[in-house]
Design an enzyme around this catalytic site. Structure first.
Site, PDB file in Angstrom:
ATOM      1  N   GLY A  14      39.088  60.329  44.553  1.00  5.05           N
ATOM      2  CA  GLY A  14      38.428  59.911  45.792  1.00  5.05           C
ATOM      3  C   GLY A  14      39.391  60.031  46.965  1.00  5.05           C
ATOM      4  O   GLY A  14      40.289  60.871  46.950  1.00  5.05           O
ATOM      5  N   ARG A  15      39.182  59.184  47.954  1.00  6.74           N
ATOM      6  CA  ARG A  15      40.038  59.236  49.151  1.00  6.74           C
ATOM      7  C   ARG A  15      41.511  59.044  48.798  1.00  6.74           C
ATOM      8  O   ARG A  15      42.369  59.806  49.226  1.00  6.74           O
ATOM      9  CB  ARG A  15      39.647  58.136  50.126  1.00  6.74           C
ATOM     10  CG  ARG A  15      38.284  58.260  50.753  1.00  6.74           C
ATOM     11  CD  ARG A  15      38.118  57.066  51.685  1.00  6.74           C
ATOM     12  NE  ARG A  15      36.862  57.077  52.386  1.00  6.74           N
ATOM     13  CZ  ARG A  15      35.742  56.473  51.935  1.00  6.74           C
ATOM     14  NH1 ARG A  15      35.755  55.843  50.793  1.00  6.74           N
ATOM     15  NH2 ARG A  15      34.638  56.508  52.659  1.00  6.74           N
ATOM     16  N   ILE A  74      47.321  51.937  40.959  1.00 12.02           N
ATOM     17  CA  ILE A  74      47.148  51.391  42.313  1.00 12.02           C
ATOM     18  C   ILE A  74      45.655  51.161  42.578  1.00 12.02           C
ATOM     19  O   ILE A  74      45.222  51.153  43.725  1.00 12.02           O
ATOM     20  CB  ILE A  74      47.753  52.329  43.383  1.00 12.02           C
ATOM     21  CG1 ILE A  74      47.329  53.788  43.145  1.00 12.02           C
ATOM     22  CG2 ILE A  74      49.263  52.195  43.428  1.00 12.02           C
ATOM     23  CD1 ILE A  74      47.705  54.749  44.257  1.00 12.02           C
ATOM     24  N   ARG A  81      42.568  49.062  40.335  1.00  9.35           N
ATOM     25  CA  ARG A  81      42.239  47.689  39.977  1.00  9.35           C
ATOM     26  C   ARG A  81      42.805  47.444  38.589  1.00  9.35           C
ATOM     27  O   ARG A  81      42.803  48.363  37.752  1.00  9.35           O
ATOM     28  CB  ARG A  81      40.718  47.486  39.919  1.00  9.35           C
ATOM     29  CG  ARG A  81      40.046  47.345  41.257  1.00  9.35           C
ATOM     30  CD  ARG A  81      40.384  46.001  41.916  1.00  9.35           C
ATOM     31  NE  ARG A  81      39.693  45.818  43.170  1.00  9.35           N
ATOM     32  CZ  ARG A  81      40.209  46.109  44.381  1.00  9.35           C
ATOM     33  NH1 ARG A  81      41.427  46.602  44.480  1.00  9.35           N
ATOM     34  NH2 ARG A  81      39.515  45.876  45.470  1.00  9.35           N
ATOM     35  N   ASP A 134      50.614  47.909  40.579  1.00  7.08           N
ATOM     36  CA  ASP A 134      50.336  47.071  41.759  1.00  7.08           C
ATOM     37  C   ASP A 134      49.211  46.087  41.476  1.00  7.08           C
ATOM     38  O   ASP A 134      48.989  45.165  42.246  1.00  7.08           O
ATOM     39  CB  ASP A 134      49.949  47.981  42.939  1.00  7.08           C
ATOM     40  CG  ASP A 134      49.793  47.208  44.239  1.00  7.08           C
ATOM     41  OD1 ASP A 134      50.671  46.369  44.536  1.00  7.08           O
ATOM     42  OD2 ASP A 134      48.801  47.429  44.968  1.00  7.08           O
ATOM     43  N   GLU A 191      45.313  38.292  38.499  1.00  5.56           N
ATOM     44  CA  GLU A 191      46.183  38.148  39.677  1.00  5.56           C
ATOM     45  C   GLU A 191      45.964  36.767  40.303  1.00  5.56           C
ATOM     46  O   GLU A 191      44.818  36.319  40.380  1.00  5.56           O
ATOM     47  CB  GLU A 191      45.846  39.238  40.700  1.00  5.56           C
ATOM     48  CG  GLU A 191      46.095  40.630  40.166  1.00  5.56           C
ATOM     49  CD  GLU A 191      45.587  41.728  41.111  1.00  5.56           C
ATOM     50  OE1 GLU A 191      45.179  41.420  42.252  1.00  5.56           O
ATOM     51  OE2 GLU A 191      45.576  42.889  40.692  1.00  5.56           O
ATOM     52  N   HIS A 194      49.996  43.361  44.217  1.00  9.47           N
ATOM     53  CA  HIS A 194      48.765  43.919  44.821  1.00  9.47           C
ATOM     54  C   HIS A 194      48.989  44.096  46.326  1.00  9.47           C
ATOM     55  O   HIS A 194      48.317  43.458  47.152  1.00  9.47           O
ATOM     56  CB  HIS A 194      47.556  43.010  44.547  1.00  9.47           C
ATOM     57  CG  HIS A 194      46.239  43.688  44.799  1.00  9.47           C
ATOM     58  ND1 HIS A 194      45.095  43.430  44.097  1.00  9.47           N
ATOM     59  CD2 HIS A 194      45.892  44.645  45.700  1.00  9.47           C
ATOM     60  CE1 HIS A 194      44.093  44.168  44.548  1.00  9.47           C
ATOM     61  NE2 HIS A 194      44.563  44.918  45.539  1.00  9.47           N
TER      62      HIS A 194
HETATM   63  C1  8YV Z   1      43.761  44.511  49.561  1.00  5.49           C
HETATM   64  C2  8YV Z   1      42.325  46.102  48.122  1.00  5.49           C
HETATM   65  O1  8YV Z   1      44.971  44.217  48.945  1.00  5.49           O
HETATM   66  O2  8YV Z   1      41.296  47.613  49.562  1.00  5.49           O
HETATM   67  C3  8YV Z   1      41.249  47.037  48.499  1.00  5.49           C
HETATM   68  O3  8YV Z   1      40.304  47.193  47.714  1.00  5.49           O
HETATM   69  O4  8YV Z   1      42.382  45.619  47.038  1.00  5.49           O
HETATM   70  C4  8YV Z   1      43.420  45.833  49.069  1.00  5.49           C
HETATM   71  O5  8YV Z   1      43.500  46.687  50.128  1.00  5.49           O
HETATM   72  C5  8YV Z   1      42.899  43.351  49.483  1.00  5.49           C
HETATM   73  O6  8YV Z   1      41.573  43.544  49.818  1.00  5.49           O
HETATM   74  C6  8YV Z   1      43.486  42.265  50.365  1.00  5.49           C
HETATM   75  O7  8YV Z   1      43.262  41.104  49.822  1.00  5.49           O
END
Ligand code: 8YV
Length: 313
Positions: A153-154, A230, A232, A256, A261, A279
């Site tokens: 994806g992106r 990086i 989930r 990450d 978490e 994260h």
């Molecule tokens: C953030 C994220 O760390 O964009 C996402 O899906 O998991 C992250 O960019 C998170 O949303 C901040 O709490």
């Protein structure tokens, strides 16, 4: 006119909080000692939720907000928001794509380099005086290697662009081949892992990708392979990963994101072949400012009757 009531699921940076508190009647869910009771007694007039990717919005919370119109998510991943429930009730959902892509991709490369070149160990080696006794042992090259990207994806395509700058041979797995990209498409994830020296996971979270990086994929990556996640925590079978790392069936991992978490499995901390991050792939001042602005702009657009900037479809 009264300010619209906004339920915030977690804290944002001060600059966002100031702006949100100036324009909305903000309810701080995360500060309530009894969250259920808090929602029951204050939820009747809530028209909007501001949440984060890690916190989402459950059907349970949304069902207690009869006037809820919109959920605005600070993050691109909306796997923690019950989209089915939102859709069934006509609740709009927005997220923050694009503004964080570069930073998340940068973190993928940083973790890959940190694990392969053992940057944290090198740092400790200088600080604790080991260098004066002997040179550090040799590490692993990144440039020119075979890299596999899981989820094009992106973020995946931006990681690919960066890896091309390292002269890596990039291939990827996704549900569909991307005709617009020059990288090799591998339709079988185990096969991609087998041909890769590094596997970088950039999948969206949620049920369809849960546990995709399993023991078979890790074994195919093999004892010289490095995994970077990086995306989930849910995309990786963490039990299988801990096992593969402890028994050195893969070389190492840069992570990450995790299952639980911020209270991650303590076994990760005892491993010397992992580099861990809290994260934080999108956690730069620049990106977080842009994410906060997008959350606020989506809410503003909703309440002023304009088109949403980044609706989740
Ligand atoms: C953030 C994220 O760390 O964009 C996402 O899906 O998991 C992250 O960019 C998170 O949303 C901040 O709490």
């Amino acid at each position: 006119m009264a300010k619209p009531k906004l339920l915030m699921m977690g804290a944002y940076a001060a600059w966002d909080m100031d702006d949100l508190e100036a324009n909305y009647d903000v309810l701080k869910y995360w500060e309530a000692p009894d969250r259920d009771a808090f929602v029951r007694s204050h939820g009747a007039d809530v028209r909007a939720i501001a949440t984060r990717g890690d916190l989402g919005a459950s059907a349970d919370v949304m069902s207690k907000l009869p006037k809820l119109e919109i959920v605005s998510c600070y993050g691109v991943g909306v796997d923690a928001i019950d989209l089915g429930y939102a859709k069934s009730k006509g609740i709009r959902v927005t997220n923050t794509p694009d503004v964080l892509t570069a930073d998340v991709a940068d973190m993928g490369i940083a973790l890959l380099l940190a694990v392969a070149r053992q940057i944290p160990r090198g740092d400790a080696y200088v600080r604790d005086g080991s260098w004066a006794k002997a040179n550090m042992d040799l590490v692993t090259r990144v440039s020119g290697k075979k890299a596999g990207i899981v989820g094009m994806g992106r973020v995946g395509s931006t990681v690919a662009k960066r890896l091309a700058g390292f002269d890596c041979d990039v291939a990827y797995f996704d549900v569909n081949k991307r005709a617009d990209l020059p990288y090799a498409f591998v339709a079988d994830l185990v096969e991609l892992a087998r041909r890769s020296e590094f596997l970088i996971v950039t999948l969206a979270g949620g049920g369809s990708t849960k546990g995709m990086i399993n023991a078979r994929v890790l074994d195919a990556l093999g004892p010289d392979g490095i995994l970077v996640n990086i995306s989930r925590g849910s995309t990786v079978d963490e039990t299988a990963l801990l096992d593969a790392l402890a028994s050195k069936r893969i070389k190492g991992a840069g992570l990450d994101v995790f299952w639980n978490e911020p209270n991650i499995d303590a076994r990760f901390k005892a491993l010397d072949n992992v580099v861990l991050q809290p994260h934080h792939a999108s956690g730069t001042v620049e990106t977080r400012k842009a994410m906060g602005k997008l959350v606020r702009d989506n809410l503003k657009a909703h309440f002023s009757g304009s088109a949403l900037l980044t609706p989740v479809v």
